[in-house]
Design an enzyme around this catalytic site. Sequence first.
Site, PDB file in Angstrom:
ATOM      1  N   ASN A  12       0.868  -1.183   0.000  1.00 54.81           N
ATOM      2  CA  ASN A  12       0.000   0.000   0.000  1.00 54.81           C
ATOM      3  C   ASN A  12       0.904   1.232   0.000  1.00 54.81           C
ATOM      4  O   ASN A  12       1.541   1.528   1.010  1.00 54.81           O
ATOM      5  CB  ASN A  12      -0.891  -0.028   1.255  1.00 54.81           C
ATOM      6  CG  ASN A  12      -1.639   1.276   1.457  1.00 54.81           C
ATOM      7  OD1 ASN A  12      -1.825   2.050   0.509  1.00 54.81           O
ATOM      8  ND2 ASN A  12      -2.084   1.520   2.674  1.00 54.81           N
ATOM      9  N   LYS A  14       0.077   4.281  -0.140  1.00 53.95           N
ATOM     10  CA  LYS A  14      -0.530   5.467   0.492  1.00 53.95           C
ATOM     11  C   LYS A  14      -0.330   6.680  -0.423  1.00 53.95           C
ATOM     12  O   LYS A  14      -0.465   6.553  -1.625  1.00 53.95           O
ATOM     13  CB  LYS A  14       0.060   5.688   1.887  1.00 53.95           C
ATOM     14  CG  LYS A  14       0.131   4.409   2.720  1.00 53.95           C
ATOM     15  CD  LYS A  14       0.450   4.678   4.154  1.00 53.95           C
ATOM     16  CE  LYS A  14       0.758   3.364   4.845  1.00 53.95           C
ATOM     17  NZ  LYS A  14       0.514   3.395   6.271  1.00 53.95           N
ATOM     18  N   HIS A  99      -9.104   0.902   5.582  1.00 53.28           N
ATOM     19  CA  HIS A  99      -7.735   1.035   6.087  1.00 53.28           C
ATOM     20  C   HIS A  99      -7.751   1.937   7.320  1.00 53.28           C
ATOM     21  O   HIS A  99      -8.556   2.863   7.400  1.00 53.28           O
ATOM     22  CB  HIS A  99      -6.825   1.622   5.003  1.00 53.28           C
ATOM     23  CG  HIS A  99      -5.392   1.633   5.410  1.00 53.28           C
ATOM     24  ND1 HIS A  99      -4.851   2.642   6.165  1.00 53.28           N
ATOM     25  CD2 HIS A  99      -4.396   0.734   5.201  1.00 53.28           C
ATOM     26  CE1 HIS A  99      -3.577   2.368   6.399  1.00 53.28           C
ATOM     27  NE2 HIS A  99      -3.275   1.216   5.818  1.00 53.28           N
ATOM     28  N   GLU A 171      -4.773  -5.403  10.814  1.00 55.82           N
ATOM     29  CA  GLU A 171      -3.729  -4.384  10.931  1.00 55.82           C
ATOM     30  C   GLU A 171      -3.926  -3.613  12.228  1.00 55.82           C
ATOM     31  O   GLU A 171      -4.730  -2.662  12.280  1.00 55.82           O
ATOM     32  CB  GLU A 171      -3.815  -3.395   9.768  1.00 55.82           C
ATOM     33  CG  GLU A 171      -3.600  -4.021   8.407  1.00 55.82           C
ATOM     34  CD  GLU A 171      -3.092  -2.980   7.419  1.00 55.82           C
ATOM     35  OE1 GLU A 171      -1.985  -3.159   6.921  1.00 55.82           O
ATOM     36  OE2 GLU A 171      -3.787  -1.983   7.180  1.00 55.82           O
ATOM     37  N   GLY A 177       2.996   2.005  10.577  1.00 55.59           N
ATOM     38  CA  GLY A 177       3.921   3.120  10.397  1.00 55.59           C
ATOM     39  C   GLY A 177       4.706   3.478  11.645  1.00 55.59           C
ATOM     40  O   GLY A 177       5.340   4.534  11.697  1.00 55.59           O
ATOM     41  N   SER A 217       3.964  -2.418  10.152  1.00 55.14           N
ATOM     42  CA  SER A 217       5.432  -2.398  10.262  1.00 55.14           C
ATOM     43  C   SER A 217       6.084  -3.711   9.837  1.00 55.14           C
ATOM     44  O   SER A 217       7.059  -4.155  10.455  1.00 55.14           O
ATOM     45  CB  SER A 217       5.854  -1.993  11.677  1.00 55.14           C
ATOM     46  OG  SER A 217       5.480  -0.646  11.929  1.00 55.14           O
TER      47      SER A 217
HETATM   48  C1  PEP Z   1      -0.386  -0.110   5.899  1.00 54.26           C
HETATM   49  O1  PEP Z   1      -0.374   0.998   5.386  1.00 54.26           O
HETATM   50  O2  PEP Z   1      -1.335  -0.869   5.679  1.00 54.26           O
HETATM   51  C2  PEP Z   1       0.728  -0.507   6.759  1.00 54.26           C
HETATM   52  C3  PEP Z   1       0.666  -1.665   7.348  1.00 54.26           C
HETATM   53  O3  PEP Z   1       1.780   0.393   6.909  1.00 54.26           O
HETATM   54  P1  PEP Z   1       3.247   0.081   7.502  1.00 54.26           P
HETATM   55  O4  PEP Z   1       3.724  -1.210   6.874  1.00 54.26           O
HETATM   56  O5  PEP Z   1       4.083   1.249   7.113  1.00 54.26           O
HETATM   57  O6  PEP Z   1       3.095  -0.086   8.981  1.00 54.26           O
END
Ligand code: PEP
Length: 255
Positions: A12, A14, A99, A171, A177, A217
């Site tokens: 993703n 973003k 999300h 998630e 992040g 992460s």
């Molecule tokens: C995400 O945007 O779904 C995500 C899991 O971000 P990150 O891997 O940066 O934590």
Amino acid sequence: MTAPRTPILAGNWKMNHGPSQAARFFADFLPLVQPADDRSVVFFPPAVSFAAAREAVQGRPDVRLGVQNVHWEEGGAFTGELSVAMAADAGAELVLVGHSERRHVFGETVDETVRKVGAVLRGGLVPVLCVGETIEERRADRAEAVVVEQLRPVLASISAEQLPTLVIAYEPVWAIGTGVTATPADAAAMHAAVRRTLAEVYGAQAAEGVPVLYGGSVKPDNAAELMSQPGVDGVLVGGASLDPAGFAAIVAAAG
Ligand code: PEP
């Protein structure tokens, strides 16, 4: 017997990688990842980079594209929004729904995720429904309850025939992040809770067919351990999907 679930490695992006960066990303990434039919690699680029991404992955059926968000209406006066039909016309096969940034930054409600999942399924695309608890909810011992509250209304709104098209991503909000990852054991426990909820609504056999990804992460050095947990069918990756070599290493971690 239910067929084994194929690992999904999803990135993703973003609000990162405009069209030129997207083209550069794929020029670097694709040679690092050999086509394989025992896993799917998916990218969710920003809408303005979708055409560049699509052009770059032509001839790579193992790489699929999705959009980060849609509106549930079919068209009209909704400035800034995308319809499912438009996303499909552009070549999207999947859509992220719910999300954590949509829920917590843009105030997307559970009712809106229900409408979006319905619209995505009616439009013939695959919804990737993201669920997860905040750190306060986890500390209050409500992690599982919150995820079930996010899941159940969506499950109640779709049919048994539609269920095999659904993908779920667990998630935890506190892991997105932040550089903090759920422990493999916590991830496995939450994935088990998601599958239990699926089984309560649709029965154990149908529940076995739904891929459940982990996100939060994920990095090249923790991806293999997370994906080796029971019930973890792949990963949804934010930050680490922006780097071609790093994301290629995550794809390789799927085995
Ligand atoms: C995400 O945007 O779904 C995500 C899991 O971000 P990150 O891997 O940066 O934590």
